[in-house]
Scaffold this motif. Structure first.
Motif, PDB file in Angstrom:
ATOM      1  N   ASN A 136      11.996 -13.940  15.207  1.00 36.34           N
ATOM      2  CA  ASN A 136      11.993 -13.850  13.513  1.00 36.34           C
ATOM      3  C   ASN A 136      11.999 -12.844  13.678  1.00 36.34           C
ATOM      4  O   ASN A 136      11.122 -12.387  13.440  1.00 36.34           O
ATOM      5  N   THR A 137      13.015 -12.137  12.922  1.00 38.70           N
ATOM      6  CA  THR A 137      13.128 -10.988  12.485  1.00 38.70           C
ATOM      7  C   THR A 137      13.232 -10.512  10.492  1.00 38.70           C
ATOM      8  O   THR A 137      13.631  -9.204  11.056  1.00 38.70           O
ATOM      9  N   GLN A 138      12.966 -11.748   9.961  1.00 39.51           N
ATOM     10  CA  GLN A 138      13.530 -11.555   8.566  1.00 39.51           C
ATOM     11  C   GLN A 138      11.725 -10.656   8.327  1.00 39.51           C
ATOM     12  O   GLN A 138      10.568 -11.811   8.140  1.00 39.51           O
ATOM     13  N   GLY A 139      11.847 -10.550   7.559  1.00 47.48           N
ATOM     14  CA  GLY A 139      11.148  -9.949   6.925  1.00 47.48           C
ATOM     15  C   GLY A 139      10.823  -7.788   6.587  1.00 47.48           C
ATOM     16  O   GLY A 139      12.076  -7.610   7.698  1.00 47.48           O
ATOM     17  N   PHE A 140      10.361  -7.143   5.970  1.00 49.38           N
ATOM     18  CA  PHE A 140      10.014  -5.529   6.259  1.00 49.38           C
ATOM     19  C   PHE A 140       8.822  -4.716   5.703  1.00 49.38           C
ATOM     20  O   PHE A 140       8.001  -6.099   5.338  1.00 49.38           O
ATOM     21  N   ILE A 141       8.658  -4.158   6.136  1.00 52.05           N
ATOM     22  CA  ILE A 141       7.173  -3.644   5.909  1.00 52.05           C
ATOM     23  C   ILE A 141       7.894  -2.093   4.724  1.00 52.05           C
ATOM     24  O   ILE A 141       8.051  -1.515   5.058  1.00 52.05           O
ATOM     25  N   LYS A 142       6.440  -2.065   3.629  1.00 47.29           N
ATOM     26  CA  LYS A 142       6.380  -1.062   2.900  1.00 47.29           C
ATOM     27  C   LYS A 142       5.298   0.013   2.648  1.00 47.29           C
ATOM     28  O   LYS A 142       4.359  -0.452   2.185  1.00 47.29           O
ATOM     29  N   LEU A 143       5.587   0.821   2.340  1.00 48.92           N
ATOM     30  CA  LEU A 143       4.395   1.648   2.151  1.00 48.92           C
ATOM     31  C   LEU A 143       4.745   2.783   1.633  1.00 48.92           C
ATOM     32  O   LEU A 143       5.701   3.590   1.121  1.00 48.92           O
ATOM     33  N   LEU A 144       3.498   2.984   0.122  1.00 50.85           N
ATOM     34  CA  LEU A 144       4.125   3.474  -0.793  1.00 50.85           C
ATOM     35  C   LEU A 144       2.350   4.790  -0.704  1.00 50.85           C
ATOM     36  O   LEU A 144       1.501   4.512  -0.327  1.00 50.85           O
ATOM     37  N   VAL A 145       2.886   6.372  -0.814  1.00 53.11           N
ATOM     38  CA  VAL A 145       1.911   7.061  -0.617  1.00 53.11           C
ATOM     39  C   VAL A 145       2.148   7.744  -2.287  1.00 53.11           C
ATOM     40  O   VAL A 145       3.423   7.828  -2.229  1.00 53.11           O
ATOM     41  N   THR A 146       1.351   9.237  -1.876  1.00 57.32           N
ATOM     42  CA  THR A 146       1.204   9.804  -3.448  1.00 57.32           C
ATOM     43  C   THR A 146       2.417  10.839  -3.235  1.00 57.32           C
ATOM     44  O   THR A 146       2.460  11.523  -1.794  1.00 57.32           O
ATOM     45  N   ASN A 147       3.055  11.254  -4.216  1.00 55.83           N
ATOM     46  CA  ASN A 147       4.439  12.567  -4.071  1.00 55.83           C
ATOM     47  C   ASN A 147       3.254  13.738  -3.414  1.00 55.83           C
ATOM     48  O   ASN A 147       4.294  14.610  -4.607  1.00 55.83           O
ATOM     49  N   ASP A 148       2.825  14.419  -2.629  1.00 55.77           N
ATOM     50  CA  ASP A 148       2.147  15.302  -2.600  1.00 55.77           C
ATOM     51  C   ASP A 148       1.572  15.334  -1.126  1.00 55.77           C
ATOM     52  O   ASP A 148       2.289  14.357  -0.474  1.00 55.77           O
ATOM     53  N   GLU A 149       1.320  16.523  -0.881  1.00 53.13           N
ATOM     54  CA  GLU A 149       1.319  17.268   0.203  1.00 53.13           C
ATOM     55  C   GLU A 149       0.333  16.012   1.370  1.00 53.13           C
ATOM     56  O   GLU A 149       0.639  15.958   2.446  1.00 53.13           O
ATOM     57  N   LYS A 150      -0.954  15.841   0.710  1.00 58.18           N
ATOM     58  CA  LYS A 150      -1.718  14.401   1.498  1.00 58.18           C
ATOM     59  C   LYS A 150      -1.523  13.502   1.412  1.00 58.18           C
ATOM     60  O   LYS A 150      -2.196  12.598   2.371  1.00 58.18           O
ATOM     61  N   MET A 151      -0.492  12.708   0.892  1.00 62.90           N
ATOM     62  CA  MET A 151       0.313  11.622   0.564  1.00 62.90           C
ATOM     63  C   MET A 151      -1.034  10.847   1.040  1.00 62.90           C
ATOM     64  O   MET A 151      -1.008   9.393   2.114  1.00 62.90           O
ATOM     65  N   LYS A 152      -1.432  10.770   0.045  1.00 69.48           N
ATOM     66  CA  LYS A 152      -2.670   9.219  -0.345  1.00 69.48           C
ATOM     67  C   LYS A 152      -2.345   8.162   0.167  1.00 69.48           C
ATOM     68  O   LYS A 152      -1.464   8.169  -0.765  1.00 69.48           O
ATOM     69  N   ILE A 153      -2.162   7.282   0.955  1.00 69.86           N
ATOM     70  CA  ILE A 153      -1.760   6.082   0.530  1.00 69.86           C
ATOM     71  C   ILE A 153      -2.385   4.954  -0.935  1.00 69.86           C
ATOM     72  O   ILE A 153      -3.397   4.624  -0.938  1.00 69.86           O
ATOM     73  N   LEU A 154      -1.240   4.166  -1.707  1.00 69.57           N
ATOM     74  CA  LEU A 154      -0.714   3.724  -2.746  1.00 69.57           C
ATOM     75  C   LEU A 154      -1.388   2.464  -2.579  1.00 69.57           C
ATOM     76  O   LEU A 154      -1.716   1.834  -3.420  1.00 69.57           O
ATOM     77  N   GLY A 155      -0.517   1.840  -1.036  1.00 67.37           N
ATOM     78  CA  GLY A 155      -0.274   0.628  -1.558  1.00 67.37           C
ATOM     79  C   GLY A 155       0.583   0.375   0.162  1.00 67.37           C
ATOM     80  O   GLY A 155       1.794   1.228   0.084  1.00 67.37           O
ATOM     81  N   MET A 156       0.543  -0.644   0.245  1.00 72.46           N
ATOM     82  CA  MET A 156       1.285  -1.839   0.773  1.00 72.46           C
ATOM     83  C   MET A 156       2.334  -3.332   0.855  1.00 72.46           C
ATOM     84  O   MET A 156       1.283  -3.727   0.704  1.00 72.46           O
ATOM     85  N   ARG A 157       3.441  -4.037   1.078  1.00 72.89           N
ATOM     86  CA  ARG A 157       4.289  -4.465   0.840  1.00 72.89           C
ATOM     87  C   ARG A 157       3.807  -5.035   2.579  1.00 72.89           C
ATOM     88  O   ARG A 157       4.966  -3.902   2.874  1.00 72.89           O
TER      89      ARG A 157
END
Ligand code: FAD
Ligand code: NAD
Length: 493
Positions: free
Chosen positions: A395-416
């Motif tokens: 069952n390969t239905q689905g996805f991962i989405k990761l949001l990070v800040t748009n800078d060098e540090k790339m701090k994690i903002l959130g995920m679904r």
């Protein structure tokens, strides 16, 4: 008159957690519950609805697998499912109750008193408990209000909890209805649409006043859920305003008006109204207790109300209404009263799961929220088809989405994460967000194989330009972009 250090009103998840934390401080606590221990965390709420969801999901999968082998699905009996749900609810309630009884023969003896009855504040330090005809008064230094919420009702909809129901009545039906309309396409509405369509016995109609269900969630997430619902026979009435809903000859008749002005009348067996919840504060205090209220609930300053010795936690407040948030607030309030909380009360890294088909797990910001806050971000997505565990599951239905800040540090903002095992996949990221860490840790640690979390690692590696699969080559399955000034642009390494 008995005197306590703390009186907690309401033994749902928030109140129970608060009382147990107060015991850690060796304080004398009175916990008062007027109905059922566990509140909506257990009965007609989180645990009961998740038990329905689990059984519905299993029966849906079984039907699918049997079809593969040309076999018929045996009858699913509503009464048997209901009995199993009731057993789950009972099991949890007994555990919560027994734990309180056993406290008295433990290290914490004589600290917690539990009373059944309806509580009301006569003054900031005086509480009246009514149980049947008996009234009792107690004194206390502090009070925590944890009386929760109830389903919001709409004028002109004759809710009788038998034919037109809220989440308080839906689990007490006699049998699977042949058809059901659900008003309100938020979390509760969509979860019950998933549950009832999953059993395959009910034609579900879902009324959505907007263009798409779950309006607070990102479009790509909603697309998967809507597609599965519709494939499972759910009729989504989009952009539809309910003009009326009545009980006619023991069934539900409802009329909708669409954006183009056209109208349509439908007739179904049952209805569920799930248009949000309202806090329980009516008649909870006398006029001389001046707690400030807003439209959405009690106004609080990090759980403390406008009356300095009275705190409010859980669904009664205007914050997020979830079991984990209620427990967090309950524990925090007690630490604020009797000690010094070690961490600030923050809501940004709360993990959530929506029990849909498939499950949707989230932590931190989604794209809608990041855009609303005007935050520029990088966003990577990875299709479940790239994850060996999902392939093995067939069952390969689905996805991962990761949001990070748009800078060098790339701090994690959130995920679904949308898909099988979504909920277990987000914990590592939730921890990184709460530790205010960047993404390198995730990129380097060795994940078990095969596991869904490997997909998260691959997302992180994409952001660092060192993924196994290259987004430019596997377009449609992978993407690695930045979002600035309202536009997406591919990130090229
Ligand atoms: C159908 C449904 C599904 C849900 N699913 C989830 C989920 O999957 N995950 C999740 O995190 N959350 C879920 N929730 C939300 C979750 O149930 C609530 O956020 C949580 O129960 C709130 O806890 P609480 O203690 O603040 O309030 P409640 O659980 O409402 O408990 C309040 C308690 O106070 C008692 N009380 C009220 N007034 C008085 C009084 N005057 N005196 C004494 N006692 C009083 C009530 O009887 C009740 O037991 C769901 C809710 C519903 C309705
Ligand atoms: N899995 C979970 O974590 C979970 C599950 C269930 C409930 N909950 C909690 O319970 C809360 C309440 O759930 P809910 O689904 O009742 O509320 P909700 O706020 O999630 O959804 C209510 C929906 O009803 C719609 N609506 C409002 N008025 C309407 C009207 N007049 N006509 C048509 N639609 C209307 C809204 O647009 C919204 O989409 C949630 O916010 C959540 O905190 C959590």
């Amino acid at each position: 008159m008995k005197k306590y250090d703390l009186v907690v009103i309401g033994a749902g998840p928030s109140g129970y957690a608060a009382a147990m934390r107060a015991v850690d401080f060796r304080k004398k606590v009175l916990l008062i519950e007027k109905n059922r221990v566990g509140g909506a965390g257990v009965t007609n709420g989180a645990l009961s609805s998740k038990t329905w969801w689990e059984i519905s999901r299993e029966s849906h999968l079984l039907r699918k697998h049997l079809k593969r082998f040309n076999m018929d699905m045996p009858e699913v009996s509503f009464k048997e499912v209901q009995a199993e749900v009731n057993r789950a609810v009972e099991e949890r309630k007994v555990l919560l109750q027994e734990h309180m009884n056993l406290l008295n023969s433990s290290l914490f003896a004589d600290l917690l008193v539990f009373k059944t009855g309806s509580a009301r504040l006569l003054s900031p330090n005086d509480v009246e408990i009514t149980s049947g005809d008996v009234k009792e008064r107690v004194k206390t230094d502090y009070v925590i209000l944890a009386t929760g919420s109830r389903p919001r009702k709409l004028p002109n909809i004759p809710i009788d909890e038998k034919i037109i129901m809220t989440s308080d009545g839906i689990e007490q039906m006699e049998d699977f209805p042949e058809s059901m309309v659900i008003l309100g396409a938020g979390v509760i509405g969509c979860e019950f649409a998933t549950i009832f369509s999953g059993f395959g016995k009910t034609k579900v109609h879902l009324i959505d006043k907007g263009e798409r269900i779950l309006p607070f969630e990102d479009e790509d997430v909603v697309r998967v859920i809507e597609r599965n619902m519709e494939n499972n026979g759910v009729h989504i009435h989009r952009n539809a305003q309910l003009i009326r809903m009545d009980i006619v000859r023991g069934r539900v008749e409802y009329e909708l008006e669409y954006d183009d002005g056209s109208k349509e009348v439908f007739n179904v067996e049952k209805a569920l109204v799930s248009v949000g919840r309202v806090p329980n504060y009516e008649d909870l205090w006398d006029d001389n207790v001046s707690i400030v209220l807003t439209k959405r609930g009690i106004e609080d300053n990090d759980t403390q109300t406008s009356v300095s010795n009275i705190y409010a936690v859980g669904d009664i407040t205007a914050d997020i209404a979830l079991v984990n948030v209620g427990e967090l607030e309950g524990r925090y309030a007690v630490e604020k009263i009797f000690g010094e909380p070690r961490r600030k009360l923050v809501y940004e890294n709360i993990s959530t799961i929506m029990f849909l088909n498939p499950e949707v797990a989230g932590v931190g910001l989604n794209e809608i929220q990041a855009a609303e806050k005007g935050i520029a971000y990088k966003v990577v997505t990875l299709d479940y088809a790239c994850i060996p565990r999902a392939i093995a599951k067939r069952n390969t239905q689905g996805f991962i989405k990761l949001l990070v800040t748009n800078d060098e540090k790339m701090k994690i903002l959130g995920m679904r994460v949308v898909g099988n095992h979504a909920s277990s996949a987000i914990q590592a990221v939730a921890l990184l967000i709460s530790m205010d860490k960047g993404i390198e840790e995730l990129a380097e640690c060795v994940h078990p194989h095969p596991s869904i979390t490997e997909g998260i690692q691959e997302c992180v590696r994409m952001l660092l330009g060192k993924s196994l699969f290259k987004p430019d080559a596997l377009r449609g399955k992978l993407s690695c972009r930045m979002f600035t000034n309202g536009e997406y642009a591919d990130i090229l390494f």
